[in-house]
Scaffold this active site. Structure first.
Site, mmCIF file in Angstrom:
data_model
loop_
_atom_site.group_PDB
_atom_site.id
_atom_site.type_symbol
_atom_site.label_atom_id
_atom_site.label_comp_id
_atom_site.label_asym_id
_atom_site.label_seq_id
_atom_site.Cartn_x
_atom_site.Cartn_y
_atom_site.Cartn_z
ATOM 1 N N SER A 22 0.799 -1.234 0.000
ATOM 2 C CA SER A 22 0.000 0.000 0.000
ATOM 3 C C SER A 22 0.832 1.285 0.000
ATOM 4 O O SER A 22 0.466 2.238 -0.702
ATOM 5 C CB SER A 22 -0.964 -0.005 1.190
ATOM 6 O OG SER A 22 -1.914 -1.018 1.014
ATOM 7 N N LYS A 69 -8.426 -5.549 11.898
ATOM 8 C CA LYS A 69 -9.604 -5.118 11.129
ATOM 9 C C LYS A 69 -10.921 -5.239 11.908
ATOM 10 O O LYS A 69 -11.855 -4.482 11.671
ATOM 11 C CB LYS A 69 -9.721 -5.922 9.830
ATOM 12 C CG LYS A 69 -8.703 -5.539 8.777
ATOM 13 C CD LYS A 69 -8.984 -6.289 7.476
ATOM 14 C CE LYS A 69 -7.907 -6.034 6.455
ATOM 15 N NZ LYS A 69 -8.198 -6.661 5.155
ATOM 16 N N ASP A 109 -12.432 -3.523 1.050
ATOM 17 C CA ASP A 109 -12.029 -4.832 0.504
ATOM 18 C C ASP A 109 -13.121 -5.392 -0.406
ATOM 19 O O ASP A 109 -12.844 -5.915 -1.486
ATOM 20 C CB ASP A 109 -11.754 -5.824 1.650
ATOM 21 C CG ASP A 109 -10.430 -5.539 2.351
ATOM 22 O OD1 ASP A 109 -9.502 -5.021 1.702
ATOM 23 O OD2 ASP A 109 -10.326 -5.828 3.561
ATOM 24 N N GLY A 134 -12.818 -17.809 5.669
ATOM 25 C CA GLY A 134 -12.089 -16.924 6.575
ATOM 26 C C GLY A 134 -12.527 -15.474 6.399
ATOM 27 O O GLY A 134 -13.582 -15.185 5.822
ATOM 28 N N GLY A 135 -11.666 -14.559 6.871
ATOM 29 C CA GLY A 135 -11.996 -13.133 6.843
ATOM 30 C C GLY A 135 -12.225 -12.593 5.436
ATOM 31 O O GLY A 135 -13.165 -11.839 5.186
ATOM 32 N N ARG A 156 -13.088 -26.188 3.398
ATOM 33 C CA ARG A 156 -12.525 -27.406 3.985
ATOM 34 C C ARG A 156 -13.230 -27.721 5.289
ATOM 35 O O ARG A 156 -13.678 -28.827 5.511
ATOM 36 C CB ARG A 156 -11.030 -27.158 4.209
ATOM 37 C CG ARG A 156 -10.318 -28.209 4.999
ATOM 38 C CD ARG A 156 -8.853 -27.921 5.046
ATOM 39 N NE ARG A 156 -8.517 -26.758 5.876
ATOM 40 C CZ ARG A 156 -7.285 -26.375 6.158
ATOM 41 N NH1 ARG A 156 -6.268 -27.048 5.672
ATOM 42 N NH2 ARG A 156 -7.062 -25.322 6.916
#
Ligand code: NAP
Length: 275
Positions: A22, A69, A109, A134-135, A156
């Protein structure tokens, strides 16, 4: 770039932040737009102090990354409704009125993943499969639903996958089965395929039939095994830098009110991964 007494300061709060692309992306964008702004790493182990520091040090905005986050939400004055639903903020804007500073949190995101796909096809009315629970899968899933797509989670871990599917109000199925309904978009939101295990793919090649667009959010390597498999089947393949790019584009536009120099920012990241 000349830094002087009027330079507006932005940064990335996380732990660690040394790997982040970034600073390069935003500083190239500021320079291209001749903006007197700079973006710096802000590594910290103390999120509370770092967030207070944004106000105290007259910093104008910040990216927030792993592992903060989720935690950062409780420290902000205002959070945009989609970020609140996702449960994660990756962008802070410091709003100053008279002598008061207020911290506004949002999530770019999901905007990044949506825009990466929107370069190739319409999302409204489309069907997407997300690999992982996940996130990143969570943000991408909420984003796709926000855009009017239908989502199916494959993961999974059945327990984690079913929990996320319940929160998104969508379907779940195992990784080794075809999707429940005909689907055009496939997104890898697992870490499978990342270096050094770059020959691995999250799903078998035979299960790629029917998908038109495949996006892998892993960006090291840029051409993952999944994208190579998709390319041999004639799919449109989107690499992981595109989501990263467009989440940064949305940040730039929020902080500056200007149209982001997308090509400059993309080239900055391509240069970084090539070096
Ligand atoms: P996370 O919360 O740790 O989730 C990782 C997910 O990957 C979990 O669902 C995990 O499954 C799954 N997974 C890991 N190894 C697996 C395997 N061998 N087989 C099947 N599933 C496996 O991580 P995250 O924050 O969501 O990030 C995921 C990846 O996306 C990372 O590589 C990250 O660098 C990348 N990322 C890219 C961008 C971008 O802008 N391009 C943005 C964010 C993240 P279990 O739950 O069963 O463990």
């Amino acid at each position: 770039m000349v830094i002087n007494g009027r330079t507006k300061v932005y940064g990335i709060i996380g732990n660690p932040v040394t790997h982040s692309l970034s600073p390069l992306m935003h500083n190239r964008a500021f320079a291209a737009c001749k903006e007197n702004r700079v973006y710096i790493p802000l590594p910290t182990a103390d999120l509370h102090a770092a967030v207070e520091g944004l106000k105290a040090m007259h910093i104008d905005g910040a990216s927030v990354t792993i592992p903060f986050k989720q935690q950062v939400i409780d420290l902000l004055d205002e959070v945009d409704p989609v970020a609140a639903r996702i449960g994660a903020v990756n962008t802070v804007l410091v709003k100053r009125e008279r002598n008061e500073a207020r911290l506004f949190g949002t999530n770019t995101d999901w905007l990044g993943s949506n825009r990466a796909i929107l370069d190739h096809m319409e999302l409204h009315g489309s069907r997407a499969v997300i690999l992982g629970a996940g996130g990143a899968a969570r943000g991408i899933g909420f984003g796709l639903l926000e855009a009017g797509a239908t989502v199916e989670i494959k993961s999974r871990s059945q327990a984690k996958g079913r929990l996320l599917a319940k929160q998104l109000d969508c379907g779940w199925s195992p990784l080794d089965e075809p999707p429940e309904q005909e689907t055009t978009i496939l997104i890898n939101a697992t870490s499978v395929g990342m270096e050094p295990d770059s020959k691995a793919s999250p799903i078998e090649q035979r299960l790629l039939d029917g998908y038109r667009v495949i996006m892998d959010i892993v960006y090291a390597p840029l051409q993952t095994q999944l994208l190579k498999d998709g390319a041999t089947r004639g799919c449109i393949c989107i690499n992981g830098l595109e989501m990263l790019l467009y989440q940064g584009v949305a940040q730039f536009e929020l902080w500056t009110g200007l149209e982001a120099p997308v090509e400059v920012m993309r080239q900055a990241m391509l240069d970084a991964v090539a070096s």
